[in-house]
Design an enzyme around this catalytic site. Structure first.
Site, mmCIF file in Angstrom:
data_model
loop_
_atom_site.group_PDB
_atom_site.id
_atom_site.type_symbol
_atom_site.label_atom_id
_atom_site.label_comp_id
_atom_site.label_asym_id
_atom_site.label_seq_id
_atom_site.Cartn_x
_atom_site.Cartn_y
_atom_site.Cartn_z
ATOM 1 N N ALA A 63 44.192 4.941 37.548
ATOM 2 C CA ALA A 63 44.083 4.876 36.087
ATOM 3 C C ALA A 63 44.036 6.307 35.564
ATOM 4 O O ALA A 63 43.751 7.231 36.318
ATOM 5 C CB ALA A 63 42.797 4.142 35.722
ATOM 6 N N GLY A 102 43.644 2.364 40.691
ATOM 7 C CA GLY A 102 44.504 1.430 39.956
ATOM 8 C C GLY A 102 45.922 1.403 40.513
ATOM 9 O O GLY A 102 46.620 0.388 40.379
ATOM 10 N N GLU A 105 45.781 -0.951 43.302
ATOM 11 C CA GLU A 105 45.574 -2.287 42.716
ATOM 12 C C GLU A 105 46.883 -2.823 42.133
ATOM 13 O O GLU A 105 47.180 -4.012 42.242
ATOM 14 C CB GLU A 105 44.472 -2.218 41.645
ATOM 15 C CG GLU A 105 43.099 -1.952 42.268
ATOM 16 C CD GLU A 105 42.015 -1.680 41.231
ATOM 17 O OE1 GLU A 105 42.174 -0.704 40.477
ATOM 18 O OE2 GLU A 105 41.036 -2.424 41.188
ATOM 19 N N GLU A 125 37.421 5.048 43.746
ATOM 20 C CA GLU A 125 36.677 4.937 42.491
ATOM 21 C C GLU A 125 35.197 5.286 42.602
ATOM 22 O O GLU A 125 34.615 5.827 41.661
ATOM 23 C CB GLU A 125 36.798 3.510 41.922
ATOM 24 C CG GLU A 125 38.118 3.234 41.239
ATOM 25 C CD GLU A 125 39.192 2.731 42.187
ATOM 26 O OE1 GLU A 125 39.063 2.944 43.411
ATOM 27 O OE2 GLU A 125 40.155 2.120 41.698
HETATM 28 N N1 CAA Z 1 43.901 10.613 35.810
HETATM 29 C C1 CAA Z 1 44.179 11.697 35.058
HETATM 30 N N2 CAA Z 1 44.558 12.866 35.577
HETATM 31 C C2 CAA Z 1 44.671 12.957 36.903
HETATM 32 C C3 CAA Z 1 44.401 11.870 37.740
HETATM 33 C C4 CAA Z 1 44.002 10.657 37.149
HETATM 34 N N3 CAA Z 1 43.750 9.562 37.868
HETATM 35 N N4 CAA Z 1 44.599 12.258 39.022
HETATM 36 C C5 CAA Z 1 44.986 13.541 38.974
HETATM 37 N N5 CAA Z 1 45.030 13.963 37.702
HETATM 38 C C6 CAA Z 1 45.467 15.269 37.213
HETATM 39 C C7 CAA Z 1 44.524 16.383 37.628
HETATM 40 O O1 CAA Z 1 43.470 16.515 36.712
HETATM 41 C C8 CAA Z 1 45.446 17.575 37.638
HETATM 42 O O2 CAA Z 1 45.623 17.962 36.306
HETATM 43 P P1 CAA Z 1 45.778 19.508 35.934
HETATM 44 O O3 CAA Z 1 47.004 19.973 36.665
HETATM 45 O O4 CAA Z 1 45.891 19.504 34.459
HETATM 46 O O5 CAA Z 1 44.538 20.166 36.430
HETATM 47 C C9 CAA Z 1 46.765 16.992 38.115
HETATM 48 O O6 CAA Z 1 46.681 15.589 37.871
HETATM 49 C C10 CAA Z 1 47.050 17.212 39.587
HETATM 50 O O7 CAA Z 1 45.915 16.795 40.333
HETATM 51 P P2 CAA Z 1 45.364 17.651 41.576
HETATM 52 O O8 CAA Z 1 45.263 19.074 41.195
HETATM 53 O O9 CAA Z 1 44.148 16.958 42.044
HETATM 54 O O10 CAA Z 1 46.573 17.488 42.606
HETATM 55 P P3 CAA Z 1 46.526 17.235 44.174
HETATM 56 O O11 CAA Z 1 47.921 17.133 44.595
HETATM 57 O O12 CAA Z 1 45.613 18.202 44.819
HETATM 58 O O13 CAA Z 1 45.834 15.793 44.346
HETATM 59 C C11 CAA Z 1 45.478 13.455 43.935
HETATM 60 C C12 CAA Z 1 46.450 14.659 43.845
HETATM 61 C C13 CAA Z 1 45.175 13.128 45.397
HETATM 62 C C14 CAA Z 1 46.121 12.283 43.258
HETATM 63 C C15 CAA Z 1 44.151 13.825 43.226
HETATM 64 O O14 CAA Z 1 44.448 14.331 41.936
HETATM 65 C C16 CAA Z 1 43.196 12.691 43.053
HETATM 66 O O15 CAA Z 1 42.461 12.368 43.956
HETATM 67 N N6 CAA Z 1 43.181 12.065 41.847
HETATM 68 C C17 CAA Z 1 42.228 11.055 41.502
HETATM 69 C C18 CAA Z 1 42.554 9.748 42.114
HETATM 70 C C19 CAA Z 1 41.579 8.700 41.669
HETATM 71 O O16 CAA Z 1 40.390 8.889 41.653
HETATM 72 N N7 CAA Z 1 42.117 7.541 41.286
HETATM 73 C C20 CAA Z 1 41.322 6.469 40.826
HETATM 74 C C21 CAA Z 1 41.233 6.556 39.337
HETATM 75 S S1 CAA Z 1 40.086 5.407 38.669
HETATM 76 C C22 CAA Z 1 40.907 3.944 38.649
HETATM 77 O O17 CAA Z 1 42.026 3.829 39.051
HETATM 78 C C23 CAA Z 1 40.050 2.877 38.071
HETATM 79 C C24 CAA Z 1 40.562 1.524 38.203
HETATM 80 O O18 CAA Z 1 40.209 0.806 39.106
HETATM 81 C C25 CAA Z 1 41.409 0.973 37.143
#
Ligand code: CAA
Length: 697
Positions: A63, A102, A105, A125
């Protein structure tokens, strides 16, 4: 039609491509786009099956976390996923990169899943203080076993494609071009007339709670162990249990309430803040992406002591070749033997196998001559913490290192400008402050000296990333960001003991805040003599008006160096590491208090908390104000990774904002009046308190 979800038909297969850089997060536009394109495909006579794929580097990584602070907008992700159940054409999710949260999911809503060999899937999450709120806690246990589903949900750790295949989460791993492979898979589904697999079925539930009692307990234990103090892993387990008790729709409805409560909790807000703070720390305001880090292939570490060994292992484990340089053969041999022992320990604990040990150890060679560093791209000096020693080393390195090599010092508080001045190339000199043990701790404080070149700084930050560490940039001052901001906490802890608190009382207040260990127990572990030596070396610069750490000195004069001496702030029996209260400390503290004219008294937990925490916060504010840290959140990242500050409190500067800066400023002012100069309020704190502002918001 949607800009962020593309639509093409290839043969009889509709290909929907999510294109929302950088990570295809499932924001409102993407959710709307998926629904619209799915309807289009469902009604398209030219398409018999559907492939859902991500453009760029990844399938949706979750998400859009930035939307969490805004009111929820329809279509909710659950509704998008549930809609896929009703689409009569088979849908294949094609996963590459990281299908997280998400994103995973969403794939569970698809009827089939294929993945690239290097794809990773996971439900991280709980790291954000929430749980998979888009039916993942209901659908995953219907796709994989309950044990495997809980593993992903409660650990938060992603797994690779091979494991996902083994768990039944993906149907096949596609070698070569993923899009083509997914289309071929969809064609096979059609050719074989395979039934769609709907992961919300069976809708009535999947078993009883009793049947799974052992598995559930296993993950409750894991949640308590690994996420002490955190609520969302437990909510995640309850949500999975709901799915055992209730039909799918009811469990999803119950999830909704549970999820909202988690999302709106202080813990989740702090964890989301920490997520973005960590990413922000990677950005250097005046060094943009156009500055290319220098190539690093070969490295050298000066010194084979505890620090040098840890650094060498961290570099070798990341594939870099390392030359360890010691002053003499004997010191080198013993250092190299200790280094091998560290690898043996990893093998014994099952962390690596013998072959990996051999490979990594094979990247490390020893030398007793600085000439051995003449070819390397990066030299990290990890010698004794003494300015003259380090100056001497840098003067020598300047003679032998190749042009353009980065010359880094692993000092934790010394003046790097003075060290750099010993060389003819101060632009190549930076600080790389590792934390002990350097091969384990993820924090790396990258220090930018006055004359460090932008690409040298960028190389330090890139090295952090490459070696799996979190790099945070600091400017030069005594103790940089990390040790300077923590010093008041340790200082106040010892003053409080002088004034009448027991070490165990002080430490307990800090562990109750969620720190893994109290500051005095930490001092016992690292050795009280370390800061004693530092105080001695700085004796000439001491401010006579500032209160001095007489008690800490006295402890050292009495040989109470901590665990290694069997006594420090606590007693240790039979060479053990378990801290036991020691009445002698109280007597020593009482003596010192008498000498200093301090009347000992009963001290409240509240005072301990305020003095330790607010002292650090006030110093943190000065660090920001002086430009030593680029932003307050960088200090927080240091505390999370360097000092084990509980992530669900965000960091000291975030905590300050939660408490309210006006309250903190008033208290700091009061302590200033009572305890003198060391409590001089930070002008930034004063200003923000007056404005009603915050450090991190
Ligand atoms: N939402 C918004 N922005 C996100 C994001 C997300 N889920 N995931 C990454 N970003 C953004 C980061 O903030 C970053 O932005 P900036 O360049 O502006 O700083 C950019 O994307 C790149 O991210 P990283 O620097 O972290 O890049 P990476 O290649 O090192 O890692 C990644 C990529 C593994 C996807 C890592 O970003 C990550 O772990 N993201 C979070 C994943 C996560 O927690 N997902 C679950 C979300 S909650 C959810 O989904 C709830 C639900 O059940 C509905």
């Amino acid at each position: 039609m949607s800009d962020v979800v593309g639509y093409e038909v290839e043969g009889r297969i509709a290909v929907l491509t999510i294109d929302n850089p950088p990570v295809n997060a499932l924001g409102l536009a993407v959710r709307e786009g998926i629904v619209a394109r799915m309807e289009q495909a469902a009604g398209d006579d030219a398409a018999d099956a559907i492939v859902l794929i991500g453009a760029g580097r990844t399938f949706p990584a979750g998400a859009d976390i930035r939307e969490f602070d805004q009111p929820a907008r329809d279509p909710h992700l659950v509704a998008v996923i549930d809609r896929l159940d009703g689409i009569e054409k088979p849908i294949v999710a094609a996963i590459h990169g990281t299908a997280l949260g998400g994103g995973l999911e969403l794939t569970l809503g698809c009827h089939f899943r294929v993945a690239s060999p290097d794809a990773r899937v996971g439900l991280p999450e709980i790291n954000l203080g929430i749980f998979p709120g888009a039916a993942g806690t209901q659908r995953l246990p219907r796709v994989a076993s309950l044990d495997h589903a809980l593993e992903l949900i409660v650990s938060g750790r992603p797994i690779g494609a091979a494991r996902a295949l083994e768990y039944g989460i993906v149907d096949t791993v596609v070698e070569g071009d993923l899009r083509a492979g997914a289309i071929a898979f969809a064609e096979k589904i059609l050719a074989d007339r395979m039934n769609r697999r709907i992961s919300s079925e069976p809708r009535a539930g999947i078993g009883s709670e009793d049947e799974f009692a052992d598995v559930i307990q296993k993950y409750r234990d894991l949640a308590n162990q690994r996420f002490r103090g955190q609520e969302s892993p437990h909510q995640a387990i309850e949500s999975v249990i709901d799915g055992l008790r209730m039909p799918y729709e009811d469990a999803v409805a119950a999830d909704r309430t549970r999820f909202e409560a988690c999302k709106n909790s202080d813990q989740s807000k702090a964890l989301r803040y920490a997520f973005f703070a960590e990413r922000e720390a990677a950005k250097i305001p005046d060094i943009g992406k156009e500055v290319t880090p220098r190539e690093i292939g070969s490295t050298a570490v000066i010194g084979a002591g505890t620090m040098g060994r840890g650094i060498a292992i961290s570099l070798a484990d990341s594939g870099l070749s390392v030359t360890v340089v010691e002053a003499g053969q004997e010191a080198l041999d013993s250092g190299m033997a200790e280094l091998e022992k560290l690898y043996d320990g990893m093998v014994a604990r099952g962390r690596i196998d013998e072959a990996t040990k051999k490979e990594r150890l094979g990247r490390i060679t020893g030398a007793v001559d600085y000439a051995a560093t003449s070819d390397v791209d990066l030299v990290i000096e990890a010698a004794f913490e003494d300015l003259d020693v380090k100056k001497g080393i840098f003067a020598q390195l300047d003679q032998v290192a190749k042009p353009g090599a980065i010359l880094a010092t692993n000092t934790s508080y010394l003046d790097i400008d003075a060290i750099a001045a010993q060389t003819s190339r101060p632009e190549d000199v930076i600080g790389l402050h590792y934390f002990v043990p350097a091969n384990v701790m993820r924090m790396l404080e990258v220090v930018r000296a006055d004359k460090s070149a932008p690409d040298a700084v960028a190389t330090g930050m890139a090295l952090a990333k490459r070696t799996g560490k979190v790099g945070v940039l600091a400017r030069v001052c005594h103790g940089f960001i990390a040790n300077r901001s923590r010093a008041p906490l340790v200082r106040e802890a010892t003053f409080l003991v002088e004034e009448g608190a027991a070490p165990a009382q002080v430490d307990k207040v800090l562990t109750d805040l969620g720190m893994p260990l109290g500051p005095l127990a930490v001092s016992d572990m690292s050795g009280l003599d370390v800061s004693w030596r530092m105080r001695q070396s700085l004796a000439g610069e001491r401010d006579p008006e500032a209160r001095y750490m007489y008690l800490a000195d006295r402890m050292c004069e009495l040989g109470r160096f901590g665990i290694k001496a069997g006594q420090g702030w606590y007693a240790y029996e039979d060479g053990g590491r378990r801290p036991l209260p020691d009445g002698d400390v109280e007597a020593i503290a009482a003596d010192v208090a008498r000498e200093q004219g301090i009347t000992r008294r009963e001290i409240s937990d509240e005072e301990i908390r305020a003095r330790c925490l607010y002292g650090a916060i006030n110093e943190g504010a000065k660090i920001v104000d002086e430009g030593i840290a680029a932003r307050a959140s960088d200090i927080d990242v240091m505390w999370l990774y360097g000092f084990g500050y509980p992530r669900w409190h965000g960091g000291i500067m975030f905590t300050a904002d939660e408490i309210g800066l006006a309250e903190i400023y008033e208290q700091v002012k009061a302590f200033h009046g009572e305890h003198g100069k060391l409590w001089e309020p930070s002008p930034l704190l004063e200003r923000l308190a007056a404005e009603g502002g915050g450090f991190t918001r």
